[in-house]
Design a protein around this motif. Sequence first.
Motif, PDB file in Angstrom:
ATOM      1  N   THR A  89      -4.169   6.597  -2.126  1.00  0.00           N
ATOM      2  CA  THR A  89      -3.527   5.908  -1.775  1.00  0.00           C
ATOM      3  C   THR A  89      -3.637   4.664  -2.590  1.00  0.00           C
ATOM      4  O   THR A  89      -5.454   4.022  -3.500  1.00  0.00           O
ATOM      5  CB  THR A  89      -4.206   5.862  -0.542  1.00  0.00           C
ATOM      6  OG1 THR A  89      -4.175   6.579   0.449  1.00  0.00           O
ATOM      7  CG2 THR A  89      -3.929   4.221   0.395  1.00  0.00           C
ATOM      8  N   THR A  90      -2.917   3.475  -3.062  1.00  0.00           N
ATOM      9  CA  THR A  90      -3.394   2.318  -3.677  1.00  0.00           C
ATOM     10  C   THR A  90      -2.804   1.168  -2.242  1.00  0.00           C
ATOM     11  O   THR A  90      -2.124   1.074  -2.130  1.00  0.00           O
ATOM     12  CB  THR A  90      -2.550   2.428  -5.387  1.00  0.00           C
ATOM     13  OG1 THR A  90      -2.687   1.460  -5.644  1.00  0.00           O
ATOM     14  CG2 THR A  90      -1.267   2.374  -4.884  1.00  0.00           C
ATOM     15  N   PRO A  91      -4.266   0.033  -3.062  1.00  0.00           N
ATOM     16  CA  PRO A  91      -3.988  -0.831  -1.141  1.00  0.00           C
ATOM     17  C   PRO A  91      -2.956  -1.974  -2.082  1.00  0.00           C
ATOM     18  O   PRO A  91      -2.331  -1.611  -3.433  1.00  0.00           O
ATOM     19  CB  PRO A  91      -5.042  -1.950  -2.590  1.00  0.00           C
ATOM     20  CG  PRO A  91      -5.472  -1.239  -3.493  1.00  0.00           C
ATOM     21  CD  PRO A  91      -5.319   0.179  -3.969  1.00  0.00           C
ATOM     22  N   ASP A  92      -2.432  -3.409  -1.559  1.00  0.00           N
ATOM     23  CA  ASP A  92      -1.479  -4.039  -1.222  1.00  0.00           C
ATOM     24  C   ASP A  92      -0.942  -4.969  -3.081  1.00  0.00           C
ATOM     25  O   ASP A  92      -2.486  -4.575  -3.592  1.00  0.00           O
ATOM     26  CB  ASP A  92      -1.197  -4.836  -0.393  1.00  0.00           C
ATOM     27  CG  ASP A  92      -0.995  -4.740   0.991  1.00  0.00           C
ATOM     28  OD1 ASP A  92      -0.458  -3.014   0.448  1.00  0.00           O
ATOM     29  OD2 ASP A  92      -0.595  -5.717   1.999  1.00  0.00           O
ATOM     30  N   GLU A 134      -3.613  13.333  -3.972  1.00  0.00           N
ATOM     31  CA  GLU A 134      -3.156  12.282  -3.120  1.00  0.00           C
ATOM     32  C   GLU A 134      -3.948  11.077  -3.788  1.00  0.00           C
ATOM     33  O   GLU A 134      -5.050  10.878  -3.872  1.00  0.00           O
ATOM     34  CB  GLU A 134      -2.353  12.063  -1.755  1.00  0.00           C
ATOM     35  CG  GLU A 134      -1.288  13.172  -1.419  1.00  0.00           C
ATOM     36  CD  GLU A 134      -0.920  13.490  -0.353  1.00  0.00           C
ATOM     37  OE1 GLU A 134      -1.838  11.645   0.558  1.00  0.00           O
ATOM     38  OE2 GLU A 134      -0.349  14.215   0.264  1.00  0.00           O
ATOM     39  N   SER A 137       0.651  -0.784   0.206  1.00  0.00           N
ATOM     40  CA  SER A 137       0.008  -0.229   0.189  1.00  0.00           C
ATOM     41  C   SER A 137       1.116   1.440   0.163  1.00  0.00           C
ATOM     42  O   SER A 137       1.730   1.364   0.951  1.00  0.00           O
ATOM     43  CB  SER A 137      -0.841  -0.141   1.145  1.00  0.00           C
ATOM     44  OG  SER A 137      -1.729   1.366   1.481  1.00  0.00           O
ATOM     45  N   ARG A 138       0.065   1.994  -1.318  1.00  0.00           N
ATOM     46  CA  ARG A 138       1.389   3.591  -1.143  1.00  0.00           C
ATOM     47  C   ARG A 138       0.162   4.286  -1.168  1.00  0.00           C
ATOM     48  O   ARG A 138      -0.406   4.658  -2.362  1.00  0.00           O
ATOM     49  CB  ARG A 138       2.493   3.628  -1.805  1.00  0.00           C
ATOM     50  CG  ARG A 138       2.393   3.065  -3.065  1.00  0.00           C
ATOM     51  CD  ARG A 138       3.898   3.029  -4.258  1.00  0.00           C
ATOM     52  NE  ARG A 138       4.124   2.654  -3.353  1.00  0.00           N
ATOM     53  CZ  ARG A 138       6.082   2.414  -3.405  1.00  0.00           C
ATOM     54  NH1 ARG A 138       6.513   3.185  -4.837  1.00  0.00           N
ATOM     55  NH2 ARG A 138       6.689   2.002  -3.052  1.00  0.00           N
ATOM     56  N   THR A 139       0.884   6.114  -1.332  1.00  0.00           N
ATOM     57  CA  THR A 139      -0.156   7.435  -2.317  1.00  0.00           C
ATOM     58  C   THR A 139       0.766   6.911  -3.215  1.00  0.00           C
ATOM     59  O   THR A 139       2.769   7.557  -2.954  1.00  0.00           O
ATOM     60  CB  THR A 139       0.500   7.849  -0.649  1.00  0.00           C
ATOM     61  OG1 THR A 139      -0.280   7.776   0.520  1.00  0.00           O
ATOM     62  CG2 THR A 139       0.049   9.247  -1.521  1.00  0.00           C
TER      63      THR A 139
END
Length: 158
Positions: free
Chosen positions: A124-127, A122, A86-88
């Motif tokens: 956020t995207t999941p794993d 921004e 997970s990251r932005t």
Amino acid sequence: MPANSAFRETTFGPALVLALCAALPAFAEVTDCEQGEVTFVTGGVEQRLSLRIHERGAEVGAGLFRITELPAMGGVFAVYPEPRESRTLLNSDVLAADMMSFGQDGQAIALQRDETGVAVDEMTTPDGMLYAAYLAGGTIDAAGLDMTTVVTGWTCTD
């Protein structure tokens, strides 16, 4: 095998290595594209967009950094060397950009339409993210892309 060889023996068995390779889509290899046509499929409708292709570490990490304009229906397609936790993702502070991320199977896992113009947005995207698309503002809707979209590959045009 010589000690200075680039090949390193591992404790992984051949079956595990083959299974890991089979799990990645065929288009996950680095192709050294600068520009390419990325194919998206939504509801059975295929759409090809001409995008900059970022596959190297510095390019992928830079996203839209130093990009000051995107053509209509254009943008950047980033290919990560491995699925990301997970990251932005951030878009640009000088242009409007929609964002999408895709898992290693090519399926969309997050999308955000840029509704604020040049303010940095921004997402956020999941794993499991392996691909990210930064598209000119309005492209997601104009191309008919949504959360059912799958990226199926790309071809170099440069």
